[in-house]
Design an enzyme around this catalytic site. Structure first.
Site, PDB file in Angstrom:
ATOM      1  CE  LYS A 162       4.635  44.128  37.142  1.00 18.52           C
ATOM      2  NZ  LYS A 162       3.900  45.369  36.990  1.00 18.52           N
ATOM      3  CG  ASP A 198       1.053  49.200  34.351  1.00 21.40           C
ATOM      4  OD1 ASP A 198       0.150  48.481  33.909  1.00 21.40           O
ATOM      5  OD2 ASP A 198       2.122  48.996  34.637  1.00 21.40           O
TER       6      ASP A 198
END
Ligand code: BGC
Length: 510
Positions: A162, A198
């Site tokens: 990312k 997450d």
């Protein structure tokens, strides 16, 4: 304008979009391939070659709904870093104060030590603002990158994803790096009790309310899922045969699916172009087909090709679209929020980009391209969820989901539901639950579940106005999210109720 007419006007665009279509047969093939990779990831012999690594998380305990007290949570996974102070008040109420700190590109791509110093500085500022810098509060660290967990509070970074490229962190224990950065400062006492992904946070946060939540998924900048597996199947966990805890959360890291060529039969030349231009060519193949970091880029590549062919956006201002990452994924959500046949939001998006002279037909065609990319994304995510539901064998299951694409795209939830129903037929019942801020709340909950000492008694969080002294701080939010965890207003909590809570807490913990 009728669809048939639009297709006649833009045959080249429709031809390109057809390459992104996935029929039921292709989806079933993908479910099968994902299932194989999941089994390979879990098994010692095949783990190293599996594209879905299925990392152990060491999370074997789940919230009971009785967790109480104050916890710190950190959330690192995108271009912002968040620090949260969560007060678990009741099974339904979590009071959260949080602050967001922007991470500059220089920090994302610079030396690791600078990244961790930045994290420590942000935590210190936050704690000082709330006068908790000496409280040694238990802290859960959501670190949303592939990690090998060697303990609940020990995680070794496998690779960045990312947009992160910070040097000297891969293969290092990130909790140690954070602890070192905190002790270099010497002005802060926190107790890091857990590091988690997450997806794990999202699952834990959903499980706080729904006992049958066994899967967590993120569809935001990146994508990934985790699920609850039998410990005896987690062969990479040294104690998999002897552990007294029957289950463990598995961090699938499904974003890497396709690295063994499993998606070659659906990938288009546009997928390959996005991959070539990315920070990590050949890696995170599934993620590049479905997540927010890349959906806008896929649309942009298609637009550029159509512009080259002289089909679309003939005004000179459209050249701006040749700039990488110019077409944000949030534009897909905005454009697809227009009522069918309307182009109001599409116009606004073009204005924002500075592209002039677009016709209504151009914008309807743009919408068709956006829908194509979103639909394929949702279909691929549905394949992943179906593989996991089948793997768990749970017949009535809840899935906790968070992430900007899922939260903000107007049709994503419906598309996921439709395609999952198509693939599952009646073999399992499922519910998709928005687990708003799963990473933050989940980190606090995981810290609560794994805290090595009784948490501090529930206490109303400070409601003082935030100072804006920190230039990097983007926002301070006093959250009251309705889904699925409701925040309360502690300042108005009657003193008597607070007193009773403290007595109950003391009784429970001593
Ligand atoms: C990371 C995962 C994370 C996901 C969603 C991916 O790029 O590898 O660890 O869960 O993004 O944030």
């Amino acid at each position: 304008m009728a669809m048939g007419k639009l297709e006649k006007k833009f045959p080249e665009a429709y031809e390109i979009c057809r390459q992104f279509e996935l029929d039921e047969g292709a989806m079933r093939k993908i479910v099968q391939a994902m299932t194989n990779e999941i089994y390979m990831g879990l098994a010692k012999q095949t783990h190293s070659t599996a594209s879905i690594k299925c990392f152990q998380t060491c999370v074997q305990d789940f919230p009971t709904g009785n967790e109480r007290g104050r916890y710190l949570a950190l959330d690192l996974g995108g271009s912002n870093f968040r620090v949260l102070l969560a007060n678990l008040i009741s099974a339904k109420e979590i009071d959260v104060i949080s602050k967001t700190y922007a991470i500059s590109k220089a920090i994302m791509e610079g030396p690791g030590i600078k990244l961790f110093d930045f994290l420590a500085e942000s935590i210190a500022q936050f704690c000082k603002e709330h006068k908790i810098e000496n409280d040694n509060l238990p802290l859960g660290f959501t670190f949303s990158f592939p990690c090998k967990h060697i303990g609940i509070d020990q995680g070794i970074l496998v690779t960045w994803t990312k947009g992160f490229k910070s040097e000297g962190v891969v293969n290092k224990n990130v909790v140690e790096m954070l602890r070192e950065a905190i002790s270099r400062r010497g002005d802060l006492k926190v107790d890091i009790v857990a590091i988690l992904n997450d997806t794990t946070g999202t699952l834990m946060s959903c499980a706080f309310q729904k006992q049958n939540c066994k899967i967590g998924m993120i569809l935001g900048t990146g994508t990934n899922a985790c699920y609850v597996e039998k410990t005896s199947n987690v062969e990479m966990f040294p104690a998999y045969q002897t552990s007294t805890k029957p289950h463990m959360i598995i961090n699938c890291e499904w974003g890497a699916f396709g690295e063994n060529g499993e998606l070659d039969f659906v990938r288009t030349s546009y997928d390959k172009a996005v991959d070539r231009e990315s920070l990590y060519p050949t890696k995170q193949v599934f993620e590049k087909c479905i997540s927010g970091k890349y959906m806008g880029e896929l649309v942009r590549h298609i637009l550029v090709e159509l512009m080259d062919k002289g089909v679309l956006f003939k005004d000179a201002t459209s050249q701006i679209l040749r700039e990488r990452e110019k077409f944000d994924t949030r534009f897909l959500s905005e454009i697809e929020s227009d009522k069918p046949g309307q182009v109001r939001n599409a116009c606004k998006v073009m204005d924002e980009l500075g592209v002039r002279g677009t016709s209504e037909e151009d914008l309807l065609c743009l919408r068709h391209i956006c829908q194509t990319i979103s639909t394929r994304s949702a279909k691929l995510a549905a394949c992943g969820l179906v593989s996991l539901i089948k793997k768990t064998k749970v017949k009535d299951i809840a899935v906790g989901i968070d992430g900007s694409v899922y939260c903000f795209h107007p049709h994503y939830h419906r598309l996921l539901m439709e395609n999952m129903k198509l693939l599952l037929k009646d073999s399992a019942k499922f519910k998709l639950n928005l687990s708003k801020d799963g990473s933050g709340r989940g980190a606090a909950l995981t810290a609560a579940v794994y805290t090595r000492r009784p948490p501090s008694p529930p206490k109303a969080l400070s409601t003082e106005k935030q100072s804006s002294s920190c230039p990097k701080a983007l926002s301070t939010e006093k959250q009251s999210s309705s889904c699925p965890l409701k925040a309360s207003a502690p300042a108005s909590m009657p003193t008597v109720r607070r007193f009773i809570q403290k007595v109950v807490w003391t009784f429970r913990h001593f």
